[in-house]
Design a protein around this motif. Structure first.
Motif, short mmCIF file in Angstrom:
data_model
loop_
_atom_site.label_atom_id
_atom_site.label_comp_id
_atom_site.label_asym_id
_atom_site.label_seq_id
_atom_site.Cartn_x
_atom_site.Cartn_y
_atom_site.Cartn_z
N ARG A 272 10.87 -1.82 -13.82
CA ARG A 272 11.56 -0.99 -12.83
C ARG A 272 10.58 -0.21 -11.98
O ARG A 272 10.78 -0.03 -10.77
CB ARG A 272 12.53 -0.04 -13.54
N LYS A 273 9.48 0.27 -12.57
CA LYS A 273 8.49 1.01 -11.79
C LYS A 273 7.85 0.10 -10.74
O LYS A 273 7.61 0.53 -9.61
CB LYS A 273 7.40 1.57 -12.71
N LEU A 274 7.56 -1.14 -11.13
CA LEU A 274 6.93 -2.06 -10.18
C LEU A 274 7.88 -2.45 -9.06
O LEU A 274 7.48 -2.61 -7.91
CB LEU A 274 6.43 -3.30 -10.93
N VAL A 275 9.16 -2.61 -9.39
CA VAL A 275 10.15 -2.95 -8.36
C VAL A 275 10.34 -1.79 -7.38
O VAL A 275 10.48 -2.00 -6.17
CB VAL A 275 11.49 -3.33 -9.02
N GLU A 276 10.31 -0.56 -7.89
CA GLU A 276 10.55 0.62 -7.06
C GLU A 276 9.29 1.15 -6.39
O GLU A 276 9.33 2.16 -5.70
CB GLU A 276 11.15 1.74 -7.92
N MET A 277 8.16 0.48 -6.54
CA MET A 277 6.86 0.98 -6.10
C MET A 277 6.86 1.37 -4.63
O MET A 277 7.38 0.65 -3.79
CB MET A 277 5.80 -0.09 -6.38
N GLN A 278 6.22 2.52 -4.35
CA GLN A 278 6.19 3.07 -3.00
C GLN A 278 4.82 2.96 -2.35
O GLN A 278 4.59 3.55 -1.29
CB GLN A 278 6.61 4.55 -3.04
N VAL A 279 3.87 2.25 -2.97
CA VAL A 279 2.51 2.17 -2.44
C VAL A 279 2.13 0.71 -2.27
O VAL A 279 2.86 -0.20 -2.67
CB VAL A 279 1.51 2.87 -3.40
N ASP A 280 0.95 0.49 -1.67
CA ASP A 280 0.48 -0.87 -1.45
C ASP A 280 0.09 -1.52 -2.78
O ASP A 280 -0.38 -0.87 -3.71
CB ASP A 280 -0.74 -0.86 -0.52
N TRP A 281 0.25 -2.83 -2.82
CA TRP A 281 -0.06 -3.61 -4.02
C TRP A 281 -1.57 -3.68 -4.22
O TRP A 281 -2.33 -3.86 -3.27
CB TRP A 281 0.51 -5.01 -3.86
N THR A 282 -2.03 -3.53 -5.46
CA THR A 282 -3.46 -3.61 -5.78
C THR A 282 -3.66 -4.54 -6.98
O THR A 282 -2.68 -4.93 -7.63
CB THR A 282 -4.03 -2.22 -6.15
N PRO A 283 -4.90 -4.90 -7.31
CA PRO A 283 -5.13 -5.72 -8.50
C PRO A 283 -4.58 -5.09 -9.78
O PRO A 283 -4.18 -5.82 -10.70
CB PRO A 283 -6.67 -5.82 -8.55
N MET A 284 -4.55 -3.78 -9.86
CA MET A 284 -3.98 -3.13 -11.03
C MET A 284 -2.50 -3.47 -11.16
O MET A 284 -2.02 -3.84 -12.24
CB MET A 284 -4.14 -1.61 -10.93
N HIS A 285 -1.75 -3.39 -10.06
CA HIS A 285 -0.32 -3.71 -10.10
C HIS A 285 -0.09 -5.18 -10.42
O HIS A 285 0.86 -5.53 -11.13
CB HIS A 285 0.33 -3.36 -8.75
N THR A 286 -0.95 -6.05 -9.89
CA THR A 286 -0.80 -7.48 -10.18
C THR A 286 -0.89 -7.75 -11.67
O THR A 286 -0.10 -8.52 -12.24
CB THR A 286 -1.89 -8.28 -9.44
N ARG A 287 -1.84 -7.11 -12.32
CA ARG A 287 -2.03 -7.34 -13.75
C ARG A 287 -0.91 -6.70 -14.57
O ARG A 287 -0.50 -7.24 -15.60
CB ARG A 287 -3.41 -6.86 -14.16
N TYR A 288 -0.42 -5.57 -14.13
CA TYR A 288 0.75 -4.99 -14.80
C TYR A 288 1.96 -5.89 -14.63
O TYR A 288 2.80 -5.99 -15.54
CB TYR A 288 1.06 -3.61 -14.22
N ALA A 289 2.06 -6.55 -13.47
CA ALA A 289 3.19 -7.46 -13.24
C ALA A 289 3.13 -8.67 -14.16
O ALA A 289 4.17 -9.26 -14.48
CB ALA A 289 3.20 -7.90 -11.78
N VAL A 290 1.93 -9.08 -14.57
CA VAL A 290 1.81 -10.15 -15.55
C VAL A 290 2.20 -9.64 -16.93
O VAL A 290 2.83 -10.34 -17.73
CB VAL A 290 0.37 -10.71 -15.57
N ALA A 291 1.81 -8.40 -17.23
CA ALA A 291 2.08 -7.83 -18.55
C ALA A 291 3.58 -7.71 -18.83
O ALA A 291 4.00 -7.82 -19.98
CB ALA A 291 1.41 -6.46 -18.68
N VAL A 292 4.38 -7.45 -17.81
CA VAL A 292 5.82 -7.26 -18.01
C VAL A 292 6.49 -8.50 -18.61
O VAL A 292 7.10 -8.42 -19.69
CB VAL A 292 6.52 -6.82 -16.71
#
Length: 457
Positions: A272-292
């Motif tokens: 839900r945090k990644l879907v609601e994200m209000q900032v630009d996508w970064t490598p950190m978010h990409t890896r969190y998106a794999v973790a989900v």
């Protein structure tokens, strides 16, 4: 993403060499673990190679990274002073030397080495537990992250004792008259290590990181899911470990159900945090998106196996074939993603923060190479998919080998990217970071690098 989040106390952090030293050493253990894993694939590692592989990745890479991250961010997030910089440096030496000797004993088939070097690891991890616990003792009211970190410290203390007893058991019949067998102790040790110390830390850190770096807040269904994880996970770990220790299926089954429910709850919150994200996508978010999906998939696949036979050695880390989803997909990608922020963040604060408003300075996300970040993500995700497919679908061994090679290449590219950040932007060389005052090319004095309010005890 801005250069520095507005709700952290950066002047409370320890000198940059302290956490970076942990991260560089952890990276070395990661590369060592990868090499041992490749060696195991071609039957080239003697002795207890599988145990060496597991300890290099879990105790070496993940746990040493956790030690460095807590040393850095407990003072930053909590706005308090690190209890002792000297203990922070000592803990790394003890754990690092202890783990190298321990792994050597496993590979060379020398069980007499395991006791002294396992003792060094025990003392090192307990030094870390004491230092961070004393630091957190200054906090007046604990938030969800600090509560998770305190629980994780307790799990670290327990798992190291169990691990030391197992090391003693290689040379002495330690469990003969205790009412438990070695298999039960191994199961409890593995449970407390992976699900207790590591996963509790990951959950606690992500409550801060996932909200801070998506610019969102917990709301709606999150408020119902959080207690499921915050209460259910630690209770579940204790029950699962206890049930495995004394081989009581009913107790272990209740614990397993709680750990699985917590994983599903937290995975949903992070998604839900990644879907609601209000900032630009970064490598950190990409890896969190794999973790989900990795965490949610691991929980769903593991549920039947754990609910049926939670104490079976084959189900120690989940359903057969699911270990890569948990260790690499969920935990590993969170650690890799977090390091894509932590390493540049520490260097940026020390190198560029004082220059804001005086000259053009890069942002945190400008310090690493985007092309290398894309390359390591592609290699790691592809390798993970190959490993999971090979395990679940019974594909030829060549597929698993290809997956291992891709993951290995991804780790090398990731390591190169982080080392380039240090080389290109850090005021200290890698040698200075690793050796400190022992570096023969050392120039700055400790006073020159010390942060305001940092303890030198």
């Amino acid at each position: 993403m801005g250069a520095i989040p507005g709700n952290v106390e950066t002047d409370q952090q320890p000198p940059m060499t302290v956490p970076l030293r942990h991260f560089v050493v952890a990276l070395g253990f990661l590369l060592g673990g990868v090499l041992v894993g490749l060696g195991l694939a071609v039957d080239a590692v003697p002795g207890l190679g599988t145990l060496a592989h597991v300890h290099l990745l879990l105790a070496g890479w993940i746990c040493v990274t956790i030690m460095g991250a807590m040393t850095q961010f407990v003072p930053v997030w909590s706005g308090i002073t690190l209890h002792s910089r000297r203990l922070a440096n000592l803990q790394l030496v003890l754990v690092g030397v202890g783990l190298v000797g321990f792994v050597a004993g496993l590979v060379l088939g020398s069980p007499t080495w395991l006791l002294p070097f396992g003792g060094l690891m025990l003392v090192g991890f307990w030094t870390f537990v004491y230092n961070i616990a004393r630091t957190l003792a200054a906090v007046e009211s604990y938030d969800v992250t600090e509560r998770h970190f305190l629980l994780a410290l307790g799990f670290f203390a327990v798992l190291t004792v169990l691990g030391f007893l197992l090391a003693v058991g290689f040379t002495r019949p330690l469990f003969a008259d205790t009412g438990v067998d070695r298999t039960g102790v191994v199961g409890a040790h593995a449970t407390v290590a992976v699900f207790g110390a590591v996963l509790t830390t990951v959950y606690g850190a992500l409550y801060q990181l996932a909200t801070m770096f998506t610019q969102t807040e917990l709301h709606g269904v999150d408020e119902y899911l959080q207690p499921v994880e915050a209460v259910g996970h630690p209770v579940g770990v204790v029950l699962l470990a206890l049930g495995r220790l004394v081989d009581t299926v009913v107790v272990a089954r209740v614990g397993a159900a709680l750990v699985l429910a917590a994983a599903l709850a937290f995975g949903t919150i992070l998604a839900r945090k990644l879907v609601e994200m209000q900032v630009d996508w970064t490598p950190m978010h990409t890896r969190y998106a794999v973790a989900v999906p990795a965490l949610l998939g691991w929980a769903l696949v593991t549920a039947p196996a754990w609910l049926q036979a939670p104490t079976a050695p084959a189900h120690r880390f989940g359903a057969p074939g699911a270990v890569h989803l948990l260790v690499l997909g969920a935990v590993g990608f969170v650690v890799l993603g977090t390091l894509y922020h932590i390493v540049p963040f520490i260097i940026w604060v020390h190198r560029y923060s004082d220059l804001l408003g005086l000259e053009d300075v890069p942002m945190i996300d400008d310090l690493y190479d985007d092309r290398l970040a894309t390359a390591d993500a592609t290699l790691l995700v592809t390798g993970l998919l190959a490993l999971v497919a090979a395990a679940w679908l019974g594909l030829p061994a060549a597929v698993q080998a290809i997956g291992g090679v891709l993951v290995s290449l991804g780790v090398v590219v990731f390591g190169a990217n982080m080392l380039l950040v240090i080389h290109d932007h850090s005021p200290h060389s890698v040698g200075r970071i690793l050796l400190g005052a022992l570096d023969p090319r050392r120039e700055p004095t400790p006073a020159e690098e010390a942060s305001p309010g940092e303890s030198s005890r």
